[in-house]
Write an enzyme that holds these catalytic residues in place. Structure first.
Site, PDB file in Angstrom:
ATOM      1  N   CYS B 130      11.373  -7.075 -49.006  1.00  0.00           N
ATOM      2  CA  CYS B 130      10.655  -6.490 -50.153  1.00  0.00           C
ATOM      3  C   CYS B 130      11.597  -6.012 -51.268  1.00  0.00           C
ATOM      4  O   CYS B 130      11.362  -6.238 -52.450  1.00  0.00           O
ATOM      5  CB  CYS B 130       9.771  -5.335 -49.688  1.00  0.00           C
ATOM      6  SG  CYS B 130      10.528  -4.257 -48.466  1.00  0.00           S
ATOM      7  N   HIS B 250       8.541   0.585 -53.925  1.00  0.00           N
ATOM      8  CA  HIS B 250       9.995   0.751 -53.902  1.00  0.00           C
ATOM      9  C   HIS B 250      10.503   0.855 -55.344  1.00  0.00           C
ATOM     10  O   HIS B 250      10.060   0.108 -56.219  1.00  0.00           O
ATOM     11  CB  HIS B 250      10.668  -0.469 -53.265  1.00  0.00           C
ATOM     12  CG  HIS B 250      10.474  -0.585 -51.792  1.00  0.00           C
ATOM     13  ND1 HIS B 250       9.863   0.372 -51.015  1.00  0.00           N
ATOM     14  CD2 HIS B 250      10.842  -1.581 -50.927  1.00  0.00           C
ATOM     15  CE1 HIS B 250       9.859  -0.028 -49.749  1.00  0.00           C
ATOM     16  NE2 HIS B 250      10.437  -1.204 -49.668  1.00  0.00           N
TER      17      HIS B 250
END
Lengths: 344, 344
Positions: B130, B250
């Site tokens: 990710c 994130h």
């Protein structure tokens, strides 16, 4: 009793001011008289110092008559107004705001890094920004041994760096989130800024106000203060300053390029031997600094030491310290102690 | 009805698996039959797909008989065991674990970055980590225009990257903290690791397990995957991966050195013109990406763009994306869409 100094604390009710008073006691600083000062709003309240009740007074120019050392931590505007008044009345000012940090006439001091700068003071000594202090304290042994060419730092800063209101806001937001209520944002990232964003369960890439050059004031503080404290304008410094939902303890992901080759075991050992630094460095054993562990500790914690995979003189570090202590109150009191040991 | 594909989702009850099922519906992927697979523990439960109840089955080799596309997101061990079984039975596997990412025989794909790599697949296509996906997606327009020499990245990763248990733990810890109860740490930073630390109101500089070279596995993933996706082993990449108390999204503080001079306005405009990227970049107006705003969004958000003060070809960026979506489920479905458009 004539031994000791008359010490004023400006901002005595603030997050840092309270820690300053606590440290003056704990470290047995030779205080003959404590003079807690604040805004008119908090004046009249009492503090307990060395077992005695002392009334907080409103900070005014005449408050500083007879004061030897004045510790300021009540915001830049108060320092700009009252620090010259304190100096005029014979006090040495140790200022924990950004008001005088970049003034060429004012030493900017981390006692274990540049204690001699204190001797050049003209009444005011500046305490650096919290994020800068812990970084230069961690880097100083490496600067001395290998020389330093470059720093690239990204910060993970606790809300207490923005004061008690910010801590209360993160607490209130967390409570609202847990209760399923609407989360209110009225203070962070910057109290005086126009927009406010939720801090709980979020990350905000803004500490202090933005500038025309696309950096924030906090980022520019880290860049400029580092060069001033290390007394080397040639060091290249880049900073990205970010607020995270942590109460106390700033963390920093620091990448440095040293001037000469280094041995990683020697770096670890150098840091280990340095007073005020604690090395926690073993990723296999999951040993590394974290802000929760650093809370209420006066040391600077260093870990995640590793050589860059592409650039042999590149070194990565992870640096954590309690921003209210080494980043503020502890460093100010250490300046006062060094000042006293140097004979004011 | 013979139109469409038989699609298996392995890990159908997980954080990413649920998003995959949602996207297959929302993006109207041509699904003839959906086959939700899980561990024996979750088998027998029902999911709703396109308005119909479908029973979850235990994932076994024979589950893949007749399957056209198998989306794996149930951990590296499951992929190692079952992906070859799926391929053997004629399925194309899109694997969202680290099991095959660095296999030279397996393309590692972000569809807007290296779609042509899909054509070289031998049954398995890997979905990158990710943290890597959002970074290379943001950098791709700059790579094409200016060339890329170097990346130094520090991450601020949400707990959902460690799965649903991690999200539940942060929630439980936050509730305990608000109630004034003891905070229990039993899962983060890494479920299978020996030590666990409090995540609420803390920052943990460990994502995935530590390695002998002092980097973590997550950091090595970012370093190696970036070179593989950009098909350039000469790019220097350094990463520090850090977990923060955020549920989803994130954030990354990225510093890059480009091969040729750039114009900042042009960089902004290039990013603005790129599908799947949203530019939020005005620090004076307090506009920048934040994980709370990126939650449930499929795009990659970029801001805090600024030229390094010392190195004119140095550029700082702040990149945020929902790690469960573009970082995982969205990218996997985009790979499936590209695969179908290329004729499997």
């Amino acid at each position: 009793m004539d031994v000791g100094y008359r010490v004023a604390v400006v901002g005595a009710t603030g997050a840092v001011g309270q820690q300053m008073l606590k440290f003056l006691e704990e470290r047995e600083f030779p205080v003959r008289e404590i003079i807690p000062l604040s805004s008119a709003r908090s004046a009249g309240n009492q503090i307990t110092f060395m077992g005695k009740q002392v009334e907080i007074q409103e900070a005014k120019p005449e408050s500083f008559t007879g004061v030897d050392i004045a510790l300021f931590s009540a915001g830049g505007n108060i320092s700009k107004q009252l620090a010259p008044e304190a100096v005029k009345r014979g006090a040495v000012v140790i200022d924990n705001t950004s008001a005088y940090r970049m003034d060429t006439n004012v030493p900017l001091v981390v006692p274990e890094v540049n204690p001699d700068a204190i001797r050049r003071h003209n009444g005011i000594i500046a305490n650096p920004n919290c994020s800068t202090i812990q970084m230069v304290a961690a880097l100083k042994p490496l600067v001395d041994k290998y020389g330093l060419e470059r720093i690239i730092v990204s910060t993970y800063q606790a809300v207490s760096g923005a004061g008690m209101e910010a801590m209360q806001e993160l607490e209130a937001q967390s409570e609202a989130w847990v209760r399923g209520d609407d989360v209110q944002a009225q203070y962070l990232p910057v109290g005086k800024a126009e927009k406010h964003y939720q801090m709980a369960f979020n990350v905000i890439p803004q500490v202090d106000m933005g500038q025309e050059n696309n950096f924030t004031f906090e980022e520019m503080k880290m860049i400029q203060e580092t060069k001033k404290i290390l007394e080397d304008e040639s060091i290249r410094v880049a900073a990205t300053c970010v607020r995270v939902p942590v109460m106390r303890g700033h963390s920093e992901s620091v990448y440095v390029e040293l001037k000469s080759d280094y041995d990683l075991a020697e770096v670890r050992s150098l840091l280990h031997q340095t007073d005020g630094i604690i090395v926690q460095d073993n990723i296999i054993e999951q040993e590394y600094p974290m802000p929760l562990d650093a809370t209420d500790r006066t040391e600077v914690f260093v870990g995640r030491l590793r050589r860059d995979l592409d650039y042999p003189r590149g070194l990565h570090l992870w640096v954590v310290s309690d921003n209210l202590l080494k980043g503020a109150a502890t460093n100010s009191i250490q300046i006062a102690e060094t000042l006293v040991s140097q004979g004011l």
